[in-house]
Enzyme design. Sequence first.
Site, short mmCIF file in Angstrom:
data_model
loop_
_atom_site.label_atom_id
_atom_site.label_comp_id
_atom_site.label_asym_id
_atom_site.label_seq_id
_atom_site.Cartn_x
_atom_site.Cartn_y
_atom_site.Cartn_z
N ASP A 194 -15.72 -0.71 -3.55
CA ASP A 194 -14.80 0.13 -4.32
C ASP A 194 -13.46 0.32 -3.63
OD1 ASP A 194 -16.98 0.57 -6.10
OD2 ASP A 194 -17.71 2.17 -4.81
N GLU A 203 -15.58 2.56 -15.89
CA GLU A 203 -15.33 3.43 -14.74
C GLU A 203 -14.20 2.87 -13.90
OE1 GLU A 203 -19.27 3.34 -13.12
OE2 GLU A 203 -18.99 1.41 -12.14
#
Length: 515
Positions: free
Chosen positions: A33, A188
Amino acid sequence: MKRLLTLSLFMLFVLVIQAQTLRNPIIPGYHPDPSVCRVGNDFYLVNSSFQYFPGVPIFHSKDLVNWELIGNVLDRESQLPLKGATSWLGIYAPTIRYHEGTYYMITTNVGNGGNFMVTATDPRGPWSEPIWLKQDGIDPSLWFEDGKTYMMSNPNNTIMLCEIDPKTGQQLTESRPLWQGTGGRYPEGPHIYKKDGWYYLLISEGGTELAHKLTIARSRDIYGPYEANPANPILTNCCVAGQSMQIQGTGHGDFVQAADGSWWITFLAYRNFGGAYHHIGRETCLAPVEWNEGEWPVINGGNPIDTLMQVRTLAPQQVKPQHARLTSQTIKSPEWIYLQNPIADNYQVKDGNLHLKTNGWLADNNRPTFIGHRQESPCFIAETEVVINNSNGIYGLTVYQINDGYIHLYVTPSGIGVGGMLKSLGVEMARQSWNYDVPIPETVRLRITSDGEKYYFFYAVPGEDFELLDQIDCALLSTEVVGGFTGAIIGIMAEGMDFDNDCYGEFKYFDYMEN
């Protein structure tokens, strides 16, 4: 004419020497991420950290390819409560941004508080105490414009936007829906960018596995409506062209523009080893972006991502070789991480050695005594020397993926062994505990190595060479088998339940070396 030809040849030569072999991942090992920002000629990048403490590693680079770990954003328990956190919980995808002299890091502590942000004037810290936020969902991000601060996240699988006070975290406007993506599951990781009068909204879809992808939409108004790119997804290796590559699961990215005007994207991916298994974790990768005026961004020419790509990179910088040694002097270095919030008294330095006191079993997942280093290469050597003190407990090296997926190479007062816990999808596959009839001297050296396919477990008594004790397939500790959102951590540990008697393991050092 001759002058024009000379100039053309010179420009061709410049293009050739700027073409570099870009090796992905740029930050290997469990570094998922990624989010990146540029300040002048400096780039700063952060990653998720889940159940590990300290949290949110932060890196610095001058060229986007070579990165140096400069600290951890969340280095105090008051910033990072991790009670009960597993590699399914804890710190999810952070975003780093810089605005008017202040660095902002916004993230989610799943299971212990929700969305929050911290600030600093120096990326090396110190960072502030958490500023808690109302809008829920995960993977929050920030956008600054015209004196306003906007927050994005994904409650109810919808990308939502609201305005907040950056000093107090107070939500100033209602949360408004922007986009639900193109129909892939788990929309997301939202980020907004403004270019050529358009607001571009980049998100991840498909889940962080094989079908992971990046999609994008745009609008003339920050609140929408957003129009999806007809060429979505703009990044995925889950396609015919990418299906045979070692790199898979590409997604969750963040654009950044270099000082020379070029555009780039950092994103996560994983590398398969021994078939369709990945054990090292989701890693940080890089690709060039072509983003012409008024047009949609095109990542890597529309091609899938490979481990080696010929691209025109920025001027490369020097990096240090990876060799980490844990001693009484280096125990506070930022590369060393603990499971949940460590109990300080269980990590003591005495007579130059590290004393690790037992606090139950790793499988209990209750602040176990463990300190480790991310496995950042398929091939490595990890080594320690344990002083035998007849203490009731298990002490040694471990390869740890999750609290029910790990393998120890350990010593006890009665012998040397290899054992651990392996479960698959919640079903116990094997509970292994093997003791070997090895005479116990005053000290024992323990070594774990790997070639990317297997882990090998060695021991050596004083005056003797290392002997192979056992080996297991790396796939047994992969995400596909034991689960989790992280990656293999190589560490030293102390296990046991004899709390009344001061049980501890004594370690002279712990080395992690890539080869």
